[in-house]
Design an enzyme around this catalytic site. Structure first.
Site, PDB file in Angstrom:
ATOM      1  N   CYS A 236     -15.334  21.156 -11.830  1.00  0.00           N
ATOM      2  CA  CYS A 236     -15.113  22.113 -10.745  1.00  0.00           C
ATOM      3  C   CYS A 236     -15.629  23.468 -11.224  1.00  0.00           C
ATOM      4  CB  CYS A 236     -13.624  22.161 -10.409  1.00  0.00           C
ATOM      5  SG  CYS A 236     -13.242  23.419  -9.179  1.00  0.00           S
ATOM      6  N   HIS A 265     -17.206  19.375  -7.838  1.00  0.00           N
ATOM      7  CA  HIS A 265     -16.691  20.398  -6.912  1.00  0.00           C
ATOM      8  C   HIS A 265     -17.546  21.634  -7.162  1.00  0.00           C
ATOM      9  CE1 HIS A 265     -12.232  18.868  -6.584  1.00  0.00           C
ATOM     10  NE2 HIS A 265     -13.114  17.987  -6.158  1.00  0.00           N
ATOM     11  N   HIS A 311     -13.432  25.350  -1.977  1.00  0.00           N
ATOM     12  CA  HIS A 311     -12.768  26.346  -1.137  1.00  0.00           C
ATOM     13  C   HIS A 311     -13.754  27.241  -0.399  1.00  0.00           C
ATOM     14  CE1 HIS A 311      -9.358  26.251  -4.336  1.00  0.00           C
ATOM     15  NE2 HIS A 311      -9.596  25.081  -3.789  1.00  0.00           N
ATOM     16  N   TYR A 324      -9.483  25.686   2.949  1.00  0.00           N
ATOM     17  CA  TYR A 324      -9.971  24.448   3.567  1.00  0.00           C
ATOM     18  C   TYR A 324     -10.219  24.548   5.071  1.00  0.00           C
ATOM     19  CZ  TYR A 324      -9.619  22.193  -0.900  1.00  0.00           C
ATOM     20  OH  TYR A 324      -9.825  21.858  -2.215  1.00  0.00           O
TER      21      TYR A 324
HETATM   22  C1  DNO Z   1      -8.095  22.465  -5.071  1.00  0.00           C
HETATM   23  C2  DNO Z   1      -8.393  21.116  -5.530  1.00  0.00           C
HETATM   24  C3  DNO Z   1      -7.314  20.603  -6.450  1.00  0.00           C
HETATM   25  C4  DNO Z   1      -7.577  19.167  -6.827  1.00  0.00           C
HETATM   26  C5  DNO Z   1      -6.550  18.606  -7.748  1.00  0.00           C
HETATM   27  C6  DNO Z   1      -6.982  17.275  -8.257  1.00  0.00           C
HETATM   28  O1  DNO Z   1      -8.565  22.874  -4.072  1.00  0.00           O
HETATM   29  O2  DNO Z   1      -9.625  21.033  -6.124  1.00  0.00           O
HETATM   30  O3  DNO Z   1      -6.080  20.702  -5.804  1.00  0.00           O
HETATM   31  O4  DNO Z   1      -7.585  18.395  -5.678  1.00  0.00           O
HETATM   32  O5  DNO Z   1      -6.300  19.436  -8.816  1.00  0.00           O
HETATM   33  O6  DNO Z   1      -5.875  16.531  -8.631  1.00  0.00           O
END
Ligand code: DNO
Length: 351
Positions: A236, A265, A311, A324
């Protein structure tokens, strides 16, 4: 790469029909939202979810996430029974033909922000984080009144958890992650499911809790805990990128060329000081990360898994689940796909 979009199921105001109108999106990332934490995810429900997604012309590219029960992270006596249920959920995912499972090992709080509507100069708003604001938060009423966290705890429960994690320490948490992986990775191998651990967000300790998945060294350590291709990562950029020591393109190149990134991500973040940042629109010019370099690292390492914009800001008056909404994530998907097309074309690919 399978451009994907997170969808919170039938009750999501961002409906799957709206997502269909974003031209580049081929995959849906979703979850079952009505299974109590710690329980096995039923095969039938997973099959139904896949069917609902496929009916609209998408693939169900990942489950995000099956939460890991706090008692597993804390290594409490009932962890074996809980891990057993987790293994069964993984097997059911495999039976239902769902290839990737995103999860995290963050104590108590998942991603955390101090302001859910930080005003940006262009009149939109975004999520922001500041260590000083977090420190000033009052936890004496449990999670009530705290911005944006999904699991709620009353004052006594929260105190108990905070104390238990303080006693556990970082090394204890690593041990419990190792124990968990040792048990679940064989199930993931049998089921053909790729586990993809999400980094801690932000990638440092908050509220005195140990948080361990925060940099390249930690990701290395995770992969060594179970040396299997099914033990992989969700990289991420926004989470790791909140700390300037994390060189995202280098991290993606390293773990991508090992074939251990199973989920991407991708979003930008603007670092505003030590322990302080706000989220931004996806393009390079909007934040602190070089998004072209991030996408080039994925392209050069032949990434073929699901990727999703992360996000979004709230723009054009949209209201909804922080991070979201539809509009800014749709812009993100388009921007990332544009970069991707250009990078792939340069390599001679017609995709
Ligand atoms: C936030 C997401 C996280 C993710 C969790 C995975 O927006 O990327 O909440 O879903 O950490 O378990």
């Amino acid at each position: 790469m399978i451009m994907s979009f997170r969808w919170y199921g039938e009750s999501d105001p961002v409906t799957i029909d709206k997502i269909r109108q974003i031209p580049v999106v081929r995959g849906i990332v979703s979850a079952l939202y009505d299974v109590p934490q710690g329980e096995t995810w039923p095969l039938e429900k997973l099959r139904d979810l896949r069917a609902a997604v496929e009916k609209k012309g998408f693939v169900l590219s990942a489950i995000e996430s099956i939460p890991v029960h706090e008692n597993i992270k804390l290594g409490r006596p009932d962890r074996d029974a809980l891990i057993d249920k987790y293994r069964r959920s993984i097997r059911n995912m495999g039976e239902a033909g769902i290839p990737v499972l995103c999860y995290n090992f963050m104590p108590v709080f998942d991603w955390t922000r101090s302001n859910m509507a930080f005003p940006l100069a262009d009149g939109s708003n975004a999520l922001s984080y500041d260590d000083a604001e977090i420190l000033a938060m009052d936890l004496s009423n449990g999670t009530e009144g705290l911005p944006g966290w999904s699991t709620s705890y009353d004052a006594a429960e929260l105190r108990g958890l905070l104390d238990a994690y303080r006693d556990l320490s970082e090394e204890g948490l690593w041990e419990n992650l190792g124990y968990f992986l040792e048990k679940v990775i064989p199930a993931a191998e049998e089921a053909g499911v790729k586990m993809a651990l999400h980094p801690d967000d932000p990638p440092w300790s908050i509220f005195g809790l140990p948080r361990i998945i925060r940099d390249e060294a930690a990701l290395d350590r995770v992969l060594k805990l179970a040396d299997s291709p099914n033990n992989g990562l969700s990289v991420c950029t926004g989470s790791l990128g909140a700390h300037p020591r994390n060189d995202l393109p280098a991290i993606i190149r390293k773990f991508g060329s090992m074939g251990r990134i199973h989920f991407a991500h991708v979003r930008n973040v603007k670092i505003t000081g030590k322990g302080s940042f706000h989220e931004s629109a996806h393009p390079t010019g909007s934040g602190s990360l070089d998004m072209h370099a991030v996408m080039k690292a994925y392209s050069d390492t032949g990434f073929s898994g699901p990727m999703r914009p992360d996000h979004g800001r709230m723009i054009w008056g949209e209201t909804g689940k922080p991070g979201y909404g539809l509009y800014d994530r749709a812009l993100g998907a388009m921007y990332l796909s544009g970069l991707w097309e250009a990078l792939e074309r340069e390599k001679g690919c017609r995709c």
